[in-house]
Scaffold this motif. Structure first.
Motif, PDB file in Angstrom:
ATOM      1  N   PRO A  27       0.025  -9.262  -7.081  1.00 49.10           N
ATOM      2  CA  PRO A  27       1.434  -9.659  -7.042  1.00 49.10           C
ATOM      3  C   PRO A  27       2.050  -9.367  -5.679  1.00 49.10           C
ATOM      4  N   ASN A  28       2.907 -10.255  -5.235  1.00 51.77           N
ATOM      5  CA  ASN A  28       3.575 -10.100  -3.950  1.00 51.77           C
ATOM      6  C   ASN A  28       5.049 -10.476  -4.141  1.00 51.77           C
ATOM      7  N   PRO A  29       5.785  -9.623  -4.878  1.00 49.54           N
ATOM      8  CA  PRO A  29       7.166  -9.980  -5.228  1.00 49.54           C
ATOM      9  C   PRO A  29       8.108 -10.107  -4.037  1.00 49.54           C
ATOM     10  N   LEU A  30       7.751  -9.532  -2.906  1.00 46.26           N
ATOM     11  CA  LEU A  30       8.623  -9.620  -1.732  1.00 46.26           C
ATOM     12  C   LEU A  30       8.280 -10.813  -0.846  1.00 46.26           C
ATOM     13  N   GLY A  31       7.186 -11.514  -1.166  1.00 46.87           N
ATOM     14  CA  GLY A  31       6.798 -12.687  -0.393  1.00 46.87           C
ATOM     15  C   GLY A  31       6.367 -12.384   1.034  1.00 46.87           C
ATOM     16  N   LEU A  32       5.870 -11.181   1.255  1.00 42.94           N
ATOM     17  CA  LEU A  32       5.424 -10.792   2.594  1.00 42.94           C
ATOM     18  C   LEU A  32       4.117 -11.489   2.956  1.00 42.94           C
ATOM     19  N   PRO A  33       3.821 -11.605   4.247  1.00 39.24           N
ATOM     20  CA  PRO A  33       2.533 -12.186   4.629  1.00 39.24           C
ATOM     21  C   PRO A  33       1.388 -11.390   4.004  1.00 39.24           C
ATOM     22  N   ASP A  34       0.421 -12.095   3.500  1.00 39.97           N
ATOM     23  CA  ASP A  34      -0.756 -11.471   2.911  1.00 39.97           C
ATOM     24  C   ASP A  34      -1.978 -12.109   3.560  1.00 39.97           C
ATOM     25  N   LEU A  35      -3.107 -11.488   3.393  1.00 38.39           N
ATOM     26  CA  LEU A  35      -4.340 -12.024   3.961  1.00 38.39           C
ATOM     27  C   LEU A  35      -5.314 -12.359   2.849  1.00 38.39           C
ATOM     28  N   LYS A  36      -6.053 -13.415   3.043  1.00 36.13           N
ATOM     29  CA  LYS A  36      -7.085 -13.786   2.081  1.00 36.13           C
ATOM     30  C   LYS A  36      -8.367 -14.102   2.844  1.00 36.13           C
ATOM     31  N   LYS A  37      -9.461 -14.016   2.133  1.00 36.27           N
ATOM     32  CA  LYS A  37     -10.767 -14.265   2.730  1.00 36.27           C
ATOM     33  C   LYS A  37     -11.013 -15.776   2.735  1.00 36.27           C
ATOM     34  N   PRO A  38     -11.220 -16.340   3.916  1.00 34.64           N
ATOM     35  CA  PRO A  38     -11.493 -17.780   3.960  1.00 34.64           C
ATOM     36  C   PRO A  38     -12.923 -18.084   3.515  1.00 34.64           C
ATOM     37  N   GLU A  39     -13.184 -19.323   3.293  1.00 37.95           N
ATOM     38  CA  GLU A  39     -14.538 -19.784   2.956  1.00 37.95           C
ATOM     39  C   GLU A  39     -15.501 -19.284   4.025  1.00 37.95           C
ATOM     40  N   GLY A  40     -16.597 -18.648   3.607  1.00 36.11           N
ATOM     41  CA  GLY A  40     -17.608 -18.170   4.533  1.00 36.11           C
ATOM     42  C   GLY A  40     -17.312 -16.816   5.165  1.00 36.11           C
ATOM     43  N   TRP A  41     -16.216 -16.169   4.745  1.00 36.28           N
ATOM     44  CA  TRP A  41     -15.862 -14.860   5.298  1.00 36.28           C
ATOM     45  C   TRP A  41     -16.973 -13.863   5.025  1.00 36.28           C
ATOM     46  N   GLU A  42     -17.272 -13.055   6.007  1.00 36.33           N
ATOM     47  CA  GLU A  42     -18.307 -12.023   5.886  1.00 36.33           C
ATOM     48  C   GLU A  42     -17.663 -10.643   5.863  1.00 36.33           C
ATOM     49  N   PRO A  43     -18.044  -9.795   4.913  1.00 37.42           N
ATOM     50  CA  PRO A  43     -17.483  -8.434   4.886  1.00 37.42           C
ATOM     51  C   PRO A  43     -18.030  -7.606   6.051  1.00 37.42           C
ATOM     52  N   PRO A  44     -17.351  -6.504   6.363  1.00 39.94           N
ATOM     53  CA  PRO A  44     -17.856  -5.650   7.438  1.00 39.94           C
ATOM     54  C   PRO A  44     -19.203  -5.052   7.062  1.00 39.94           C
ATOM     55  N   SER A  45     -20.006  -4.798   8.068  1.00 41.06           N
ATOM     56  CA  SER A  45     -21.298  -4.152   7.841  1.00 41.06           C
ATOM     57  C   SER A  45     -21.246  -2.737   8.397  1.00 41.06           C
ATOM     58  N   HIS A  46     -21.669  -1.801   7.580  1.00 39.23           N
ATOM     59  CA  HIS A  46     -21.748  -0.407   8.020  1.00 39.23           C
ATOM     60  C   HIS A  46     -23.207   0.054   8.077  1.00 39.23           C
ATOM     61  N   LYS A  47     -24.102  -0.925   8.178  1.00 38.63           N
ATOM     62  CA  LYS A  47     -25.531  -0.614   8.247  1.00 38.63           C
ATOM     63  C   LYS A  47     -25.789   0.312   9.431  1.00 38.63           C
TER      64      LYS A  47
END
Length: 136
Positions: A107-127
């Motif tokens: 939920p974002n009741p204040l309508g603030l900018p939010d971020l979403k993962k785009p198609e093909g987004w890669e998570p960080p690697s901590h290897k």
């Protein structure tokens, strides 16, 4: 300007924290991790208490709790031998590849900018940056 991970490392050196953690075996390290998780929860609870909705805000306690959360989190990374700056960089790079939008399920009741993962987004690697967490 301060380097928080280095500051925490100095504090751990002063109080000989790393020496104590280095003596722990794997089951004890796992118990220590749980102790630190509980410590984070304690600090989060203090933050929530300082910012109770419909109550006067305790700004002093909010700031203190937020910094304490950082100290405990960065300290946990340090004590487990994880390079916090490297981990930070990985997470930051991954987050910078996100896009503005609406994150489903948050939920974002204040309508603030939010971020979403785009198609093909890669998570960080901590290897290679798991420190003592590896294998416990």
């Amino acid at each position: 300007m301060s380097n928080w991970p280095d500051d925490i490392k100095c504090m751990h050196y002063l109080y000989k924290m790393q020496d104590a953690v280095d003596k722990l075996d794997k089951p004890q390290l796992k118990a220590f991790l749980q102790f630190r998780i509980n410590f984070l929860q304690e600090e989060l609870d203090e933050l929530k208490k300082a910012a109770i909705p419909n109550q006067p805000l305790d700004a002093e306690e909010v700031v203190d709790a937020l910094i304490d959360l950082c100290v405990v989190a960065i300290g946990t990374l340090d004590l487990f031998g994880i390079d916090a700056n490297k981990a930070w960089g990985e997470v930051l790079l991954a987050n910078m590849k996100k896009e503005p939008g609406i994150k489903e399920g948050r939920p974002n009741p204040l309508g603030l900018p939010d971020l979403k993962k785009p198609e093909g987004w890669e998570p960080p690697s901590h290897k290679g940056n798991h420190g003592k967490l590896h294998g416990i």
